[in-house]
Write an enzyme that holds these catalytic residues in place. Sequence first.
Site, PDB file in Angstrom:
ATOM      1  N   PHE A  92       3.836   7.614  -4.618  1.00 24.26           N
ATOM      2  CA  PHE A  92       4.525   6.762  -5.321  1.00 24.26           C
ATOM      3  C   PHE A  92       5.920   7.574  -5.545  1.00 24.26           C
ATOM      4  O   PHE A  92       6.355   7.711  -6.450  1.00 24.26           O
ATOM      5  CB  PHE A  92       3.969   6.422  -6.577  1.00 24.26           C
ATOM      6  CG  PHE A  92       4.682   5.256  -7.399  1.00 24.26           C
ATOM      7  CD1 PHE A  92       4.199   4.078  -6.921  1.00 24.26           C
ATOM      8  CD2 PHE A  92       5.540   5.257  -8.542  1.00 24.26           C
ATOM      9  CE1 PHE A  92       4.889   3.089  -7.671  1.00 24.26           C
ATOM     10  CE2 PHE A  92       5.972   4.413  -9.070  1.00 24.26           C
ATOM     11  CZ  PHE A  92       5.612   2.967  -8.785  1.00 24.26           C
ATOM     12  N   GLU A 147      -4.257  10.328  -5.722  1.00 21.20           N
ATOM     13  CA  GLU A 147      -3.045  10.743  -4.619  1.00 21.20           C
ATOM     14  C   GLU A 147      -2.875  12.234  -4.438  1.00 21.20           C
ATOM     15  O   GLU A 147      -2.230  12.357  -3.207  1.00 21.20           O
ATOM     16  CB  GLU A 147      -1.862  10.103  -5.699  1.00 21.20           C
ATOM     17  CG  GLU A 147      -1.848   8.831  -6.042  1.00 21.20           C
ATOM     18  CD  GLU A 147      -0.778   8.554  -7.033  1.00 21.20           C
ATOM     19  OE1 GLU A 147       0.306   7.862  -6.742  1.00 21.20           O
ATOM     20  OE2 GLU A 147      -1.012   8.560  -8.131  1.00 21.20           O
ATOM     21  N   GLN A 179      -4.779  -4.554  -6.119  1.00 30.33           N
ATOM     22  CA  GLN A 179      -4.916  -3.342  -7.097  1.00 30.33           C
ATOM     23  C   GLN A 179      -4.508  -3.722  -8.661  1.00 30.33           C
ATOM     24  O   GLN A 179      -4.619  -3.136  -9.406  1.00 30.33           O
ATOM     25  CB  GLN A 179      -4.039  -2.118  -6.569  1.00 30.33           C
ATOM     26  CG  GLN A 179      -4.587  -1.704  -5.264  1.00 30.33           C
ATOM     27  CD  GLN A 179      -3.582  -0.472  -4.829  1.00 30.33           C
ATOM     28  OE1 GLN A 179      -2.828  -0.831  -3.824  1.00 30.33           O
ATOM     29  NE2 GLN A 179      -3.132   0.567  -5.421  1.00 30.33           N
ATOM     30  N   ARG A 204       9.827   9.043  -9.539  1.00 28.22           N
ATOM     31  CA  ARG A 204       8.757   9.878  -9.354  1.00 28.22           C
ATOM     32  C   ARG A 204       9.304  11.169  -8.380  1.00 28.22           C
ATOM     33  O   ARG A 204       8.768  12.339  -8.367  1.00 28.22           O
ATOM     34  CB  ARG A 204       7.427   9.598  -9.080  1.00 28.22           C
ATOM     35  CG  ARG A 204       6.259  10.039  -8.993  1.00 28.22           C
ATOM     36  CD  ARG A 204       4.992   9.453  -9.115  1.00 28.22           C
ATOM     37  NE  ARG A 204       4.334   9.149 -10.263  1.00 28.22           N
ATOM     38  CZ  ARG A 204       3.582   9.934 -10.924  1.00 28.22           C
ATOM     39  NH1 ARG A 204       3.095  10.920 -10.379  1.00 28.22           N
ATOM     40  NH2 ARG A 204       2.739   9.208 -12.021  1.00 28.22           N
ATOM     41  N   GLU A 261      -0.494  -2.931  -4.654  1.00 30.57           N
ATOM     42  CA  GLU A 261      -0.191  -3.084  -5.859  1.00 30.57           C
ATOM     43  C   GLU A 261       0.859  -4.346  -6.308  1.00 30.57           C
ATOM     44  O   GLU A 261       0.397  -5.033  -7.306  1.00 30.57           O
ATOM     45  CB  GLU A 261       0.703  -1.845  -6.524  1.00 30.57           C
ATOM     46  CG  GLU A 261       0.875  -1.772  -7.670  1.00 30.57           C
ATOM     47  CD  GLU A 261       1.208  -0.247  -8.447  1.00 30.57           C
ATOM     48  OE1 GLU A 261       1.130   0.735  -7.595  1.00 30.57           O
ATOM     49  OE2 GLU A 261       1.860  -0.151  -9.271  1.00 30.57           O
ATOM     50  N   ALA A 280      -1.299   5.308  -9.471  1.00 29.57           N
ATOM     51  CA  ALA A 280      -0.887   6.523 -10.135  1.00 29.57           C
ATOM     52  C   ALA A 280      -2.129   7.360 -10.496  1.00 29.57           C
ATOM     53  O   ALA A 280      -2.292   8.199 -11.340  1.00 29.57           O
ATOM     54  CB  ALA A 280      -0.350   6.298 -11.498  1.00 29.57           C
ATOM     55  N   PHE A 326      -4.140   1.804  -1.105  1.00 36.83           N
ATOM     56  CA  PHE A 326      -3.110   3.018  -0.884  1.00 36.83           C
ATOM     57  C   PHE A 326      -1.638   2.734  -1.599  1.00 36.83           C
ATOM     58  O   PHE A 326      -0.780   3.114  -1.435  1.00 36.83           O
ATOM     59  CB  PHE A 326      -2.858   3.349   0.267  1.00 36.83           C
ATOM     60  CG  PHE A 326      -4.251   3.532   1.203  1.00 36.83           C
ATOM     61  CD1 PHE A 326      -4.934   4.484   1.008  1.00 36.83           C
ATOM     62  CD2 PHE A 326      -4.475   2.685   2.551  1.00 36.83           C
ATOM     63  CE1 PHE A 326      -6.403   4.225   1.620  1.00 36.83           C
ATOM     64  CE2 PHE A 326      -5.667   2.544   3.107  1.00 36.83           C
ATOM     65  CZ  PHE A 326      -6.699   3.751   2.703  1.00 36.83           C
TER      66      PHE A 326
END
Lengths: 788, 163
Positions: free
Chosen positions: A345, A740, A198, A311, A233, A539, A229
């Site tokens: 996240f 998300e 990603q 978050r 990342e 995000a 998903f």
Amino acid sequence: MSVAKPLPHDAARLHVTGTARYIDDIPVPAGCLHLAFGLSPVARGRLTHVDLAAVRAAPGVALVLTAADLVRPADCSPSAHDEPLLAEDEVHYAGQPIFLVAADSHLAARKAAALAQIDISPLPAILSISDALAANSRFEDGPRIYGRGDPDAELATAEIVTEGEIEIGGQEHFYLESQAALALPQEGGDMIVHSSSQHPTEIQHKVADALGVPMHGVRVEVRRMGGGFGGKESQGNALAIACAVVAQMTDRPAKMRYDRDDDFTITGKRHDFRIAYKVGHDAQGKISALVFEQFCRCGWSMDLSLPVADRAMLHADNAYWLEHVRITSHRLKTNTQSATAFRGFGGPQGMVGIERVLDHVAHVVGRDGTAVRKCNFYGAPADRSDQGALPPGGAAASPQSISAKAIYNGTRTPYGMEVTDFILDDLVARLESSSAYAERRQAVAAFNAQNAVIKKGLALSPVKFGISFTLTHLNQAGALVHVYQDGSIHLNHGGTEMGQGLFQKVAQVAASRFGVGLEAVKITATDTAKVPNTSATAASSGSDLNGMAVRAACDTIRDRIAVFLAERTQSDPTDIVFADGMVRVGGLEMPFAQAAKEAWMGRVSLSATGFYKTPDIVWDRIRGTGRPFYYFAYGAAVTEVAIDTLTGENRILRADILHDAGASLNPALDIGQVEGGYVQGAGWLTMEELVWDQTGRLRTHAPSTYKIPAASDTPDIFNVSLYDTPNAADTIYRSKAVGEPPLMLGISALLALSDACAACGPCYPALDAPATPERILAAVARARGALP
Amino acid sequence: MTKTHVSLTVNGEKKDVLVDPRELLIHTLREQMDITGPHIGCETSHCGACTVDLDGKSVKSCTMFTVQAEGADVTTIEGLGSPDGLHVLQEAFKENHGLQCGYCTPGMITRAHRLLQENPNPTEEEVRFGMAGNLCRCTGYQNIVKSVLAAASEMNSAKEAAE
Ligand code: FES
Ligand code: FES
């Protein structure tokens, strides 16, 4: 215009014929090496002896590397430089790579890796949240604390104080395509890397660092991922670096794909949390004060844990006005896989915390959960017990009856951001009516009154999710657009395609800007040589950021064509229209392809970059104040379940969802995101269970032991609609991010199960997640007062 | 290790291969025949990404040794249709958004194809249970089920028209 149309996924034709290429499908040049890691079987210990003679001697093996064999240290961390590619003197979790094998086939490498003789002298491993708290093993100097008001004083005077705690399990991403990378050495020491990632720019950065070359020496290409998903990342770094290092040393192509067991064992997952709460409220369930303590198990390295835990704090309010609140967040360091990004996240865990509080409060005051939720909504009439609901505007209320109390709930989040786009009153009202919530509430109660063994449960839960990277500088994107002389368009941007339909949405934007059909637009692989310095596709920001960057690039070219053609017709270039494949200005009308050709003949540049940065966001993550989000995305779900109180088995019977995607760029793709997100969220909270044994080994390391939802597990009745209203914020065609937020609609499944358990007795069931049959049985026993 | 000679038919073409006795059919397809439509998702028979059709049955090709496929007739997603000539099921998955990342798709469609041979007129529930051996992490299955049902009705009306 092609925006807002429900067009199929850009590569649908290739996918249905099996011709879409993933990393493992790319034909490799002759001499390609295949890699495998040798893993630590021990959660924590010192490497005393590593004997790899048998590995080296195994058939097909070309190269075996330990940390000591690396020419320069190779680090895989996206944050703190604390993740050596191969363990140095100590191992920090069971599954940590210790050595690397390169062989002439995938199987040869894996078989060889199994032959290592490794002696590790074990050290006491810190595995659980409790272990970490006892050892004060944490990231950052101490807990982060956000809040406002005086929750302790308010709790002391609250009418009712309710306390509790919830355990929330982690989640394996289970992208169907496991992690993979392929490195192709080039002349002069350059490297091309194909990665299922990603975040191509980070792969480029980390590979360049490991090879000791500038970033310009590494080109990373990502055409697609077989699911991401969040799990791709940062977790793909190790494979890309390993391939590049071997390719550099051997001058041969190198490829690595994790076997599924290795993927489970090596890579990070969603953070598991424990959340303790103490809430002050009145007899209606209106909250006056709330104290949260969030314990977050981060694993052995920092990875993305700090922003994830941030978050979680930022979503501890979900949709509710918390006047006096304190959220304390502990980021605990443990000898387990380094937990990482996963759709939402941290937001989902924070939201489960507050939804659990509402569920508990509603149980204590004996009111319907939806009614309790609504009286706590941001900006809701302040339904204080002695006044009843005040009419909107408060006109009918005399000043005396208002006394010192507010007419409406506040609209400022605990971190000081004003919520200006709150649409949940209307959205929830519409969902209640379309799902026949009130009637079904009665039907469920009637069913439960007549059935002793099977109990049903029903719950509605809302979602308010903040959109933007909380690391402000990541909120930028670039694009590159070429128009060729035949009118065909080459489109490139920094976002990556993992199935979410980003490429198609962005292509729809480009086609709309030029007023041409989608067939004129060629979507091309994400490539660090075309658009540099990109942010991760994460995000939920992919189409917001890249759609705007592509629009900017297209408009630059459009403006150049406009000026050129307007000059010829002595007309105003701002009058030009690009529509239906035609360009019209000052009485002149021609097909877009002809306009492109004439512009080229007229020596007009038909190539442009575009850039976008999200406006208006500021955030201080230490103080916990600012405007971290550009806007909020909303949604709500009603889930009905049934449980078997003898076995704990359960099913989702029906789900109704109304979700806010703004003015959708592509309603079909967005509904797909909502359906997939709900099922993934419900899977997380109901059936997906990660189990580590007492030595810290993950025992659920394959689909044989880790259960994700199958087609037969999804609701029998599944109604999904979009709340089709333009975004109040100025986003691309007023759409909203949709990657998300829908995951958190799945929280309603957990709450419905809690409701079913609560139907078994007078006490609060305090159902933990995932709500496996064992936990449901325990919750039923608690409801009956048979367990503490 | 001595290799074993195996003859089989794949997508209508006769193939002869030399394989290790423990070589899995999925590896032979992907590595020796360059048939990369069937994907590897788990290699332990749980995900269905590698599903092929073998002598009229849905088979997870990671669960079978190639030597066991001696003389077999194998159809993979490549044998159902091509980008220029989609099979009804392929068209239905495309039009009904029965895919996102697409990794499960070849296995899904191959399985759905056999399911509709076994039961040309399935109920929604029969589709859900008939497809339960194929995992998808992206779609939540709703559109996959819709695609299969759409293809079934399309295939049935074509059959009626022909009769
Ligand atoms: S790869 Fe064969 S079932 Fe998963
Ligand atoms: S579409 Fe991604 S796994 Fe099914």
